[in-house]
Design a protein around this motif. Structure first.
Motif, PDB file in Angstrom:
ATOM      1  N   GLU A   1     -48.106  83.401  22.409  1.00 36.97           N
ATOM      2  CA  GLU A   1     -47.507  82.059  22.473  1.00 36.97           C
ATOM      3  C   GLU A   1     -47.388  81.448  21.076  1.00 36.97           C
ATOM      4  O   GLU A   1     -46.375  80.823  20.743  1.00 36.97           O
ATOM      5  N   ILE A   2     -48.415  81.641  20.241  1.00 33.62           N
ATOM      6  CA  ILE A   2     -48.344  81.151  18.851  1.00 33.62           C
ATOM      7  C   ILE A   2     -47.174  81.818  18.130  1.00 33.62           C
ATOM      8  O   ILE A   2     -46.389  81.161  17.428  1.00 33.62           O
TER       9      ILE A   2
ATOM     10  N   ILE B   1     -41.775  81.673  15.636  1.00 35.57           N
ATOM     11  CA  ILE B   1     -40.414  82.206  15.489  1.00 35.57           C
ATOM     12  C   ILE B   1     -39.380  81.129  15.796  1.00 35.57           C
ATOM     13  O   ILE B   1     -38.370  80.986  15.083  1.00 35.57           O
ATOM     14  N   ALA B   2     -39.641  80.329  16.834  1.00 35.13           N
ATOM     15  CA  ALA B   2     -38.711  79.248  17.204  1.00 35.13           C
ATOM     16  C   ALA B   2     -38.600  78.215  16.087  1.00 35.13           C
ATOM     17  O   ALA B   2     -37.511  77.705  15.802  1.00 35.13           O
TER      18      ALA B   2
ATOM     19  N   ASN C   1     -33.976  78.333   8.797  1.00 38.84           N
ATOM     20  CA  ASN C   1     -33.142  79.509   9.066  1.00 38.84           C
ATOM     21  C   ASN C   1     -32.853  80.341   7.823  1.00 38.84           C
ATOM     22  O   ASN C   1     -32.390  81.467   7.916  1.00 38.84           O
ATOM     23  N   ASN C   2     -33.165  79.798   6.643  1.00 31.57           N
ATOM     24  CA  ASN C   2     -33.027  80.594   5.416  1.00 31.57           C
ATOM     25  C   ASN C   2     -34.076  81.698   5.329  1.00 31.57           C
ATOM     26  O   ASN C   2     -33.978  82.610   4.511  1.00 31.57           O
TER      27      ASN C   2
ATOM     28  N   LYS D   1     -36.540  87.288   6.798  1.00 27.24           N
ATOM     29  CA  LYS D   1     -37.909  87.714   6.503  1.00 27.24           C
ATOM     30  C   LYS D   1     -38.823  87.704   7.734  1.00 27.24           C
ATOM     31  O   LYS D   1     -39.985  88.088   7.643  1.00 27.24           O
ATOM     32  N   LEU D   2     -38.268  87.266   8.864  1.00 31.85           N
ATOM     33  CA  LEU D   2     -39.097  87.152  10.074  1.00 31.85           C
ATOM     34  C   LEU D   2     -39.796  88.452  10.477  1.00 31.85           C
ATOM     35  O   LEU D   2     -40.955  88.411  10.899  1.00 31.85           O
ATOM     36  N   PRO D   3     -39.149  89.609  10.386  1.00 26.89           N
ATOM     37  CA  PRO D   3     -39.852  90.833  10.802  1.00 26.89           C
ATOM     38  C   PRO D   3     -41.183  91.054  10.087  1.00 26.89           C
ATOM     39  O   PRO D   3     -42.108  91.625  10.667  1.00 26.89           O
TER      40      PRO D   3
END
Length: 470
Positions: free
Chosen positions: A415-416, A421-422, A429-430, A434-436
Motif C-alpha cells: 500500500e505504501i 507511485i501515485a 511526473n519528471n 526513474k520509478l523502476p
C-alpha cells in the motif's frame, strides 16, 4: 598470600593465591566515595552476592564484585534519570540498531563517573590492581564493527549531553564469532561473553511483549484487518545502564531476549518420549537471539535473519507505545497526533526497516486508527541513518519470504508503494522514468524483492548519512 604449588616439571614454584579479605569489613556502601568505603562495598558483594567459591578472590572474582559495586552507583543515577524524564515528559529519542560495540563497561563506567582513582585505591586495599581487574571483563558480543561502534558512541554522547534517549537491541547469546588461531589456521567459534553472566544487565521480568510470525490476515465484519494465528514468542527486556561523562544522566540500552512461554511446552509429548517435538517452540525462540547475522544462504537462514529484525522492531515499538501511554496517564485527554512530538525513532541502517510497517500495523490494527492518520504519525516519527549508497550493500528481501513470515506487513508495504507511485505520477511526473529504481517493490518476475532502503527513504521524515543529509 603466597602458596607453594607443583609445576609440570614436579618442582616447587611460588604462586599468588587470592582470598576474600578478612581485614577489610564487608559492609554495604553503595554510594561510598572514599577508597575504604568502596573496598568494603566490593568485599560486601564478594561475600553476600557470591557467584564463586567463598574462599577465592582472584582477579576474575574481583571483577564481578567491583562491577556490582559500580552498578550500585549507576542504579541510583539510572532511577533518578528515568523518574525525571517520566515526570518532565520530553520528546525522547529511541535508537534502534542490530549492533552495539560497547567495549569494556567497567573501564567506561569508572571513567565517566570520575572514580578511577577511588576504585584503584579500593582494589589495592583488597590486594588487586585496577588494571588487572578490568582485563577480566569480556566484551559484550553485541556488535561487529563500525555500525555497532557508531551506535554505542551515539548512546554515550546522548547520555553525556543529558538528552532523553534509549537504545534498543538484541541480547545475542553467542555474538558473531570469536577468532581462534590454531596450527591449521584461523577458526571461528562462538563468543562466550554470557557463559557466566553479565554483571551490568538488569532483567525486567515485568517487561514482556508478544511478537508474532507467520499466520494469516483475517478480515473482520467492519472491514478492518487483523493478523492472526501463526507462531508467537515472548520478548523479555534486559536493561544495561549507559552513564554520561561526568554527568548524573544514565540512560538505558534495552536488549530483547526471545523465549517461549510454559504453555508452549507440550508435557504430553515429552512424557510420551517425543522430547524434540515437545519443546520445538522453545528451541525456535532460542534461535532468534543466538547469534548476530546468522547465515542467510538458505531459506531457513533468511527467515531467521528476518525474524531477528522484526523481533527487534516489534518489541521495541510496543515498549515505546506503552511508555507513551504511561506518561499520558492522568494528564487528561490526548491524541495520537501528539505521538511524533514525544517520540523520535531513529533507524540505524536498514536492519530495523520493519519498524515502519509494524508501527502502521500497531496503530491501525491495535489502536483503531485509519490509514491516513497512521501514515502521518509514522512518517513524522521515523528517521533513517544510511551507511552506504552501494547497491550491493543495500538490503533486499525476497517477497515470497516476506509474505510467508509477515503477511500483514507485506500488505502495508504494498500500500505504501502504491501510494508513492501515485504521488510521483501526480506531482513529480519528471521522475516517472526513474520509478523502476525508486519504487519499494521490485516486481522482477525472476526475483521479486522488497527494497528496504527505498522503504526507509519513502517513509522517513529525515534521511541521514555519515557525510550527507537528504
Amino acid at each position: 598470600m603466597a602458596a607453594i604449588a607443583k609445576n609440570n616439571r614436579g618442582t616447587a614454584s611460588t604462586t599468588t593465591a587470592f582470598a576474600v579479605s578478612t581485614v577489610v569489613p564487608a559492609a554495604a556502601h553503595p554510594l561510598g566515595s572514599e577508597p575504604t568505603e568502596i573496598a568494603s562495598n566490593i568485599n560486601y558483594h564478594a561475600q553476600y552476592n557470591p557467584h564463586f567459591s567463598p574462599f577465592k578472590f582472584e582477579p576474575e572474582q574481583a571483577f564481578y564484585a567491583t562491577a556490582e559495586s559500580v552498578r550500585d552507583r549507576l542504579i541510583k543515577q539510572w532511577n533518578e534519570t528515568y523518574l525525571h524524564f517520566h515526570k518532565a515528559d520530553p520528546k525522547q529519542t529511541y535508537y534502534l540498531s542490530m549492533e552495539y560495540l560497547q567495549g569494556r563497561a567497567l573501564t567506561n563506567a569508572v571513567g565517566n563517573l570520575d572514580i578511577i582513582d577511588a576504585y584503584a585505591g579500593a582494589l589495592n586495599q583488597l590486594g588487586h590492581e585496577l588494571e588487572d581487574v578490568v582485563e577480566q571483563e569480556k566484551d559484550a558480543a553485541l556488535g561487529n564493527g563500525g555500525l555497532g561502534r557508531l551506535a554505542s558512541c551515539f548512546l554515550d554522547s546522548m547520555a553525556t549531553l543529558n538528552l532523553p534517549a534509549w537504545g534498543y537491541g538484541l541480547r545475542y547469546k553467542y555474538g558473531l564469532f570469536k577468532q581462534r588461531i590454531t596450527r591449521e589456521g584461523q577458526e571461528e567459534i562462538a563468543e562466550d561473553w554470557l557463559e557466566k553472566f553479565s554483571p551490568w544487565e538488569v532483567v525486567r521480568h515485568d517487561i514482556v511483549f508478544p511478537v508474532r510470525f507467520f499466520g494469516r490476515v483475517e478480515v473482520k465484519p467492519d472491514g478492518s484487518r487483523q493478523w492472526v494465528e501463526g507462531e508467537v514468542v515472548q520478548a523479555l527486556a534486559y536493561d544495561v545502564p549507559i552513564p554520561g561523562y561526568r554527568t548524573k544522566n544514565t540512560i538505558s540500552l534495552r536488549l530483547w531476549e526471545a523465549k517461549a512461554s510454559s504453555e508452549d511446552f507440550n508435557l504430553f509429548q515429552f512424557n510420551d518420549g517425543q522430547y524434540e517435538s515437545a519443546s520445538q517452540l522453545h528451541y525456535r525462540a532460542q534461535q532468534i537471539c543466538a547469534i548476530l547475522y546468522p547465515g542467510d544462504a538458505t531459506e531457513s537462514g533468511k527467515l531467521l535473519r528476518l525474524k531477528q529484525q522484526f523481533f527487534l522492531c516489534s518489541a521495541s515499538l510496543q515498549d515505546i507505545i506503552f511508555r507513551f501511554k504511561e506518561r499520558r496517564n492522568g494528564k487528561g485527554s490526548w491524541q495520537w497526533s501528539e505521538f511524533p512530538s514525544k517520540v523520535a525513532v531513529q533507524l540505524n541502517d536498514t536492519h530495523p526497516t520493519l519498524a515502519i510497517p509494524e508501527l502502521i500495523r500497531l496503530l491501525m490494527d491495535d489502536e483503531g486508527l485509519g490509514w491516513d492518520e497512521a501514515w502521518d504519525v509514522t512518517a513524522r516519527t521515523i528517521a533513517y541513518t544510511n551507511h552506504t549508497v552501494l547497491p550491493e550493500a543495500l538490503e533486499k528481501w525476497s517477497q515470497s519470504v516476506m509474505w510467508k513470515l509477515l503477511p500483514r506487513h507485506m500488505e502495508i508495504i504494498a500500500e505504501i508503494d502504491k501510494r508513492f507511485i501515485a504521488i510521483i505520477h501526480s506531482t513529480h511526473n519528471n521522475l516517472e522514468s526513474k520509478l523502476p529504481s525508486m519504487q519499494i517493490l521490485d516486481n522482477n518476475l525472476q526475483k521479486p524483492v522488497v527494497r528496504m532502503a527505498n522503504l526507509c527513504v519513502v517513509s522517513s521524515h529525515t534521511v541521514r548519512g555519515q557525510s550527507f543529509e537528504i
